[in-house]
Scaffold this motif. Structure first.
Motif: not given
Length: 305
Positions: A39, A44-45, A48, A52, A163, A222, A226, A289
């Protein structure tokens, strides 16, 4: 149990040590470190995505454990022995394997996200080794591991599209986080209100309750992370290699210290209720984050001056 007895018969001190190390690849510490490094430094994607898959897998895993309440192999068969180094992490019910599902967050999500064939082969082999190690050390049956392999595979492929095009389609991310929050809230209601039998394993129930609030607050964290990053922070992931190392080592050090220091005062504040764990992880998520990434523009400039 036949396979477990076969594996018990081929154990050696060296294999016990190796498999003891391999099995930790599915532990919480490895998951946290891997997801945060990706991350902060790579994507970043994908970060995440990993989080998740991991958190959603925990909800499903804990629900199945509390619903079926299947004891560990050595509890079902007192004549069976396990590798003692694995006992500390093998608390509560057996079905399904949490470490195997975690391996999909650590290795499965990056294998799906990144396109390198060689990398994918290595990561898939690490998932298989982690799953095998859970049976070798004697803490899970083939059924425990097999169901986790199925759940993990489904999560990796079902969540990936949300994502894949995160930058172009941020609405998809809000959708998956919304689904994630509803799942987490439903699990909290289940653990708090379901009429469990009187002989339920108290440690496993306490773990389920802790994880229920932890995942719910992580899901909300999260979503907030985001939104704030997309609108305001927009932190860069790239930096010169030595700046990346400083960024990760310092950030993880502060994060782990924060996670440890907050535990006692929050439990005292909330009277020992498991919501304290949720609040603690929510703060940790916001640090990882939002707060720490605010320094990343500085790290990105290092080496360019």
């Amino acid at each position: 149990m036949e396979l477990l007895y076969t594996l018990e018969n081929i154990r050696t001190p060296l294999l016990d040590t190796v498999m003891g190390l391999v099995t930790n690849l599915g532990g919480e510490a490895v998951f946290i470190a891997a997801a945060i490094i990706v991350f902060w430094c790579l994507s970043k994607s994908c970060g995440y995505y990993m989080m998740t898959v991991g958190f959603a897998g925990t909800i499903i895993n804990q629900f199945l454990k509390l619903w079926f309440r299947i004891p560990r192999p050595w509890v079902k068969d007192p004549g069976f022995t396990i590798v003692e180094s694995a006992r500390a992490e093998a608390t509560g019910y057996s079905f399904p394997s949490g470490h195997t599902q975690n391996a999909f967050a650590v290795f499965g999500a990056p294998a799906r996200y990144f396109k390198s064939t060689a990398l994918r082969i290595v990561l898939v082999l690490l998932i298989a080794l982690t799953a095998f190690s859970r049976m070798y050390v004697g803490v899970h049956t083939p059924l425990d591991v097999g169901v986790s392999l199925i759940v993990g595979t489904v999560l990796v492929f079902a969540i990936y599209p949300f994502f894949r095009d995160m930058d172009r389609s941020p609405k998809k991310v809000y959708i998956i986080f919304g689904i994630f929050i509803v799942m987490a809230a439903a699990f909290v209601v289940f653990v708090e209100l379901y009429d469990f039998p009187a002989d339920i394993d108290t440690d496993n129930y306490a773990s389920g309750l802790k994880n229920a609030y932890m995942i719910l607050f992580c899901a909300v964290g999260l979503l907030l992370t985001f939104y704030v990053d997309t609108k305001y922070v927009r932190f860069p992931t790239q930096a010169v290699w030595w700046a990346q190392i400083i960024k990760v080592v310092a950030g993880l050090g502060i994060l782990l210290a924060l996670k440890a220091v907050l535990k006692a005062p929050l439990l005292a504040l909330f009277g020992g209720h498991s919501v304290a764990h949720g609040v603690r992880y929510f703060i940790v998520i916001l640090f990882a984050g939002i707060l720490w990434p605010m320094t990343f523009k500085y790290f990105a400039r290092l080496g360019k001056q």
